[in-house]
Design a protein around this motif. Structure first.
Motif, mmCIF file in Angstrom:
data_model
loop_
_atom_site.group_PDB
_atom_site.id
_atom_site.type_symbol
_atom_site.label_atom_id
_atom_site.label_comp_id
_atom_site.label_asym_id
_atom_site.label_seq_id
_atom_site.Cartn_x
_atom_site.Cartn_y
_atom_site.Cartn_z
ATOM 1 N N PHE A 32 -16.101 -13.699 9.348
ATOM 2 C CA PHE A 32 -15.189 -13.008 10.189
ATOM 3 C C PHE A 32 -13.539 -13.656 10.360
ATOM 4 N N ILE A 33 -13.723 -15.055 10.336
ATOM 5 C CA ILE A 33 -12.349 -15.558 10.583
ATOM 6 C C ILE A 33 -11.499 -15.271 9.216
ATOM 7 N N LEU A 34 -12.000 -15.310 7.949
ATOM 8 C CA LEU A 34 -11.276 -15.041 6.665
ATOM 9 C C LEU A 34 -10.806 -13.679 6.679
ATOM 10 N N ILE A 35 -11.679 -12.846 7.087
ATOM 11 C CA ILE A 35 -11.416 -11.303 6.769
ATOM 12 C C ILE A 35 -10.391 -10.839 7.824
ATOM 13 N N THR A 36 -10.520 -11.355 9.001
ATOM 14 C CA THR A 36 -9.433 -11.216 10.146
ATOM 15 C C THR A 36 -7.993 -11.661 9.752
ATOM 16 N N TRP A 37 -7.960 -12.593 9.046
ATOM 17 C CA TRP A 37 -6.780 -13.324 8.340
ATOM 18 C C TRP A 37 -6.265 -12.341 7.549
ATOM 19 N N VAL A 38 -7.196 -12.040 6.438
ATOM 20 C CA VAL A 38 -6.704 -11.056 5.455
ATOM 21 C C VAL A 38 -6.368 -9.575 5.877
ATOM 22 N N VAL A 39 -7.058 -9.022 6.550
ATOM 23 C CA VAL A 39 -6.762 -7.876 7.308
ATOM 24 C C VAL A 39 -5.490 -7.582 8.139
ATOM 25 N N VAL A 40 -5.498 -8.711 8.897
ATOM 26 C CA VAL A 40 -4.047 -8.798 9.796
ATOM 27 C C VAL A 40 -2.837 -8.977 8.927
ATOM 28 N N THR A 41 -3.016 -9.795 7.790
ATOM 29 C CA THR A 41 -1.972 -10.009 6.649
ATOM 30 C C THR A 41 -1.606 -8.445 6.116
ATOM 31 N N VAL A 42 -2.712 -7.841 5.806
ATOM 32 C CA VAL A 42 -2.372 -6.261 4.985
ATOM 33 C C VAL A 42 -1.785 -5.631 5.888
ATOM 34 N N SER A 43 -2.469 -5.645 7.299
ATOM 35 C CA SER A 43 -1.775 -4.381 8.301
ATOM 36 C C SER A 43 -0.421 -4.773 8.690
ATOM 37 N N GLN A 44 0.221 -5.799 8.232
ATOM 38 C CA GLN A 44 1.478 -6.145 8.701
ATOM 39 C C GLN A 44 2.738 -5.492 7.709
ATOM 40 N N LEU A 45 2.168 -5.205 6.519
ATOM 41 C CA LEU A 45 2.903 -4.516 5.572
ATOM 42 C C LEU A 45 3.355 -3.142 6.036
ATOM 43 N N SER A 46 4.624 -2.669 5.481
ATOM 44 C CA SER A 46 5.148 -1.147 5.880
ATOM 45 C C SER A 46 4.581 -0.357 4.941
ATOM 46 N N PHE A 47 4.117 0.767 5.594
ATOM 47 C CA PHE A 47 3.492 2.175 5.215
ATOM 48 C C PHE A 47 4.376 3.122 5.344
ATOM 49 N N CYS A 48 5.151 3.413 4.342
ATOM 50 C CA CYS A 48 6.161 4.607 4.617
ATOM 51 C C CYS A 48 5.955 6.023 3.861
ATOM 52 N N GLY A 49 4.869 5.596 2.777
ATOM 53 C CA GLY A 49 4.718 6.711 1.775
ATOM 54 C C GLY A 49 4.544 6.224 0.464
ATOM 55 N N PRO A 50 3.858 6.408 -0.368
ATOM 56 C CA PRO A 50 2.808 7.639 -0.346
ATOM 57 C C PRO A 50 1.822 7.234 0.511
ATOM 58 N N HIS A 51 0.820 8.378 0.724
ATOM 59 C CA HIS A 51 -0.283 8.280 1.746
ATOM 60 C C HIS A 51 -1.625 8.385 0.964
ATOM 61 N N VAL A 52 -1.666 8.734 -0.286
ATOM 62 C CA VAL A 52 -2.725 8.945 -0.983
ATOM 63 C C VAL A 52 -3.426 7.565 -1.695
ATOM 64 N N ILE A 53 -4.631 7.415 -1.195
ATOM 65 C CA ILE A 53 -5.479 6.194 -1.729
ATOM 66 C C ILE A 53 -6.258 6.502 -2.864
ATOM 67 N N PRO A 54 -5.944 6.045 -4.304
ATOM 68 C CA PRO A 54 -6.779 6.507 -5.328
ATOM 69 C C PRO A 54 -7.969 5.882 -5.254
ATOM 70 N N HIS A 55 -8.912 6.235 -4.332
ATOM 71 C CA HIS A 55 -10.120 5.666 -3.916
ATOM 72 C C HIS A 55 -11.085 6.549 -3.257
ATOM 73 N N PHE A 56 -12.449 6.126 -2.969
ATOM 74 C CA PHE A 56 -13.196 6.950 -2.168
ATOM 75 C C PHE A 56 -13.642 6.326 -0.802
ATOM 76 N N PHE A 57 -12.728 5.119 -0.547
ATOM 77 C CA PHE A 57 -12.788 4.468 0.650
ATOM 78 C C PHE A 57 -11.797 3.471 1.033
ATOM 79 N N CYS A 58 -11.420 3.192 1.938
ATOM 80 C CA CYS A 58 -10.239 2.366 2.221
ATOM 81 C C CYS A 58 -10.601 0.949 1.850
ATOM 82 N N ASP A 59 -10.203 0.589 0.580
ATOM 83 C CA ASP A 59 -10.515 -0.998 0.269
ATOM 84 C C ASP A 59 -8.950 -1.547 0.305
ATOM 85 N N LEU A 60 -9.119 -2.904 0.227
ATOM 86 C CA LEU A 60 -7.844 -3.672 0.407
ATOM 87 C C LEU A 60 -6.709 -3.452 -0.685
#
Length: 310
Positions: A151-179
Motif C-alpha cells: 500500500f505504501i509503495l503503490i500510493t507513492w507511485v500512483v501519486v507520482t504518476v497522477s501529478q503528471l500533466s495529461f492534455c492529450g492524446p487520451h487513447v491508452i494502447p491497452h485493455f486496462f489502465c496500467d501505469l
C-alpha cells in the motif's frame, strides 16, 4: 493532479484487430473469469471448512486465492464490456483507481508468494520448530506487513504518476489502465515517474524472487540430505504446485515491467498482460488442486458429503 490536466476520460484501445469477434471473445473471457473465480472460491471454502487444512500453508493459500479473485476482478469486467458493448471509455479518476488496485493487489501477491516460500522452508528445514515459529500471530503479522508495504509503495507511485500533466492524446494502447501506458500519455516530462515506477517494479519482483530463491535453496539442501527417497519425494511434492505458480507469475510480469524500452513495447505487453490477468488466475486453482494431494483429498471428501446430503 497536474495543473495542465485537461483529459477528463481515457479510451482503452483493447484489441482492435479482433474487435469484430467481440461476442466470441466475450464468451471465452467470461467463461475463463467465472472459472477462475469459482476455482479460487472453492479453494478458500475447502480451507475454511476442512479441519485438516487449518495450517499456515493453507492459510496463506486461501489469502492468495482471495487476492487472485480481486486481482482478476479489477480488469476482466471492463474487458468484457469492451468486447460485448464496445464501451472503451473510462473516466480519469476511475482509470487511476483501477491502476492503483491492480498494482496494489499484484505487488501484494508477489510478497505473499515470498512469504509462502519462507513458510515451506521453515516447515521442511525446521519441522520441530515449525508450529512455534509459524503460529497464527506470526502468519497474521506477515500478511499485514505485505499489505502495508504494498500500500505504501503503490500510493507513492500512483501519486507520482497522477501529478503528471495529461492534455492529450487520451487513447491508452491497452485493455486496462496500467501505469506504463498512462505515463506514456503524459504531455509533461515523465522521466521521474518512469524511474519511480521501474524502481517499484524492480524492488517488488526482485525482493520476492531473492527471498524465494534463498528459501528454496535451503529446501533443496535439506531434502537432498534426507535418508529416505519417499521423504524426499513427499517434500518436493508439497512445493511443486508453488513452483509452477511462481513460474507463471514471474514469467509474465518480468516481461511486462522489467523489459528494456523499445518501440512497440506497449503492443507486445497486451498479450503478456492477458496471460497475467486471465490465464494465471485461472490455472492457479487447477494447479493447487491437482498437484496438492491434501487439497485434492479434501475436495473429494467435500464432493462426497454433498452427494450424500442429497
Amino acid at each position: 493532479m497536474g495543473n495542465w490536466t485537461t483529459v477528463q476520460e481515457f479510451t482503452l484501445e483493447g484489441f482492435p484487430a479482433v474487435q469484430h469477434l467481440g461476442r466470441l471473445l466475450f464468451s471465452v473471457h467470461l467463461l475463463a473469469y467465472l472459472a477462475s473465480i469459482t476455482g479460487n472460491v472453492v479453494i478458500v471454502s475447502i480451507v475454511c471448512t476442512n479441519a485438516h487444512l487449518k495450517t499456515p500453508m493453507y492459510f496463506f493459500l486461501s489469502i492468495f486465492s482471495l487476492a487472485e479473485c480481486s486481482f482478476t476482478s479489477t480488469v476482466i469486467p471492463k474487458l468484457l464490456a469492451i468486447f460485448l458493448l464496445g464501451k472503451q471509455t473510462i473516466s480519469f479518476v476511475a482509470c487511476f483507481i483501477q491502476a492503483f488496485v491492480f498494482v496494489f493487489i499484484g505487488s501484494f501477491g508477489f510478497l505473499l508468494i515470498a512469504v509462502m516460500s519462507v513458510d515451506r522452508c521453515v516447515a521442511i528445514c525446521k519441522p520441530l520448530h515449525y508450529p512455534t515459529i509459524m503460529n497464527l500471530r506470526t502468519c497474521t503479522l506477515l500478511i499485514i506487513i505485505c499489505l502495508a508495504v504494498s500500500f505504501i509503495l503503490i500510493t507513492w507511485v500512483v501519486v507520482t504518476v497522477s501529478q503528471l500533466s495529461f492534455c492529450g492524446p487520451h487513447v491508452i494502447p491497452h485493455f486496462f489502465c496500467d501505469l506504463g501506458p498512462l505515463i506514456h500519455l503524459s504531455c509533461s516530462d515523465p522521466s521521474y515517474a518512469e524511474t519511480v515506477t521501474y524502481v517499484f517494479a524492480l524492488f517488488v519482483l526482485l525482493s520476492s524472487l531473492i527471498i524465494t530463491i534463498i528459501a528454496y535453496s535451503s529446501i533443496v539442501v535439506t531434502v537432498v540430505h534426507l535418508p529416505s527417497a519417499k521423504e524426499r519425494q513427499k517434500a518436493f511434492s508439497t512445493c511443486s504446485s508453488h513452483l509452477m505458480v511462481l513460474s507463471l507469475m514471474y514469467g509474465s510480469c518480468v516481461f511486462i515491467y522489467l523489459k528494456p524500452k523499445q518501440s512497440g513495447i506497449l503492443d507486445t505487453n497486451k498479450e503478456a498482460a492477458l496471460v497475467n490477468t486471465v490465464v494465471t488466475p485461472l490455472l492457479n486453482p487447477v494447479i493447487y488442486t491437482l498437484r496438492n494431494k491434501q487439497v485434492h483429498q479434501a475436495l473429494r471428501k467435500t464432493v462426497c458429503r454433498i452427494q450424500i446430503s442429497r
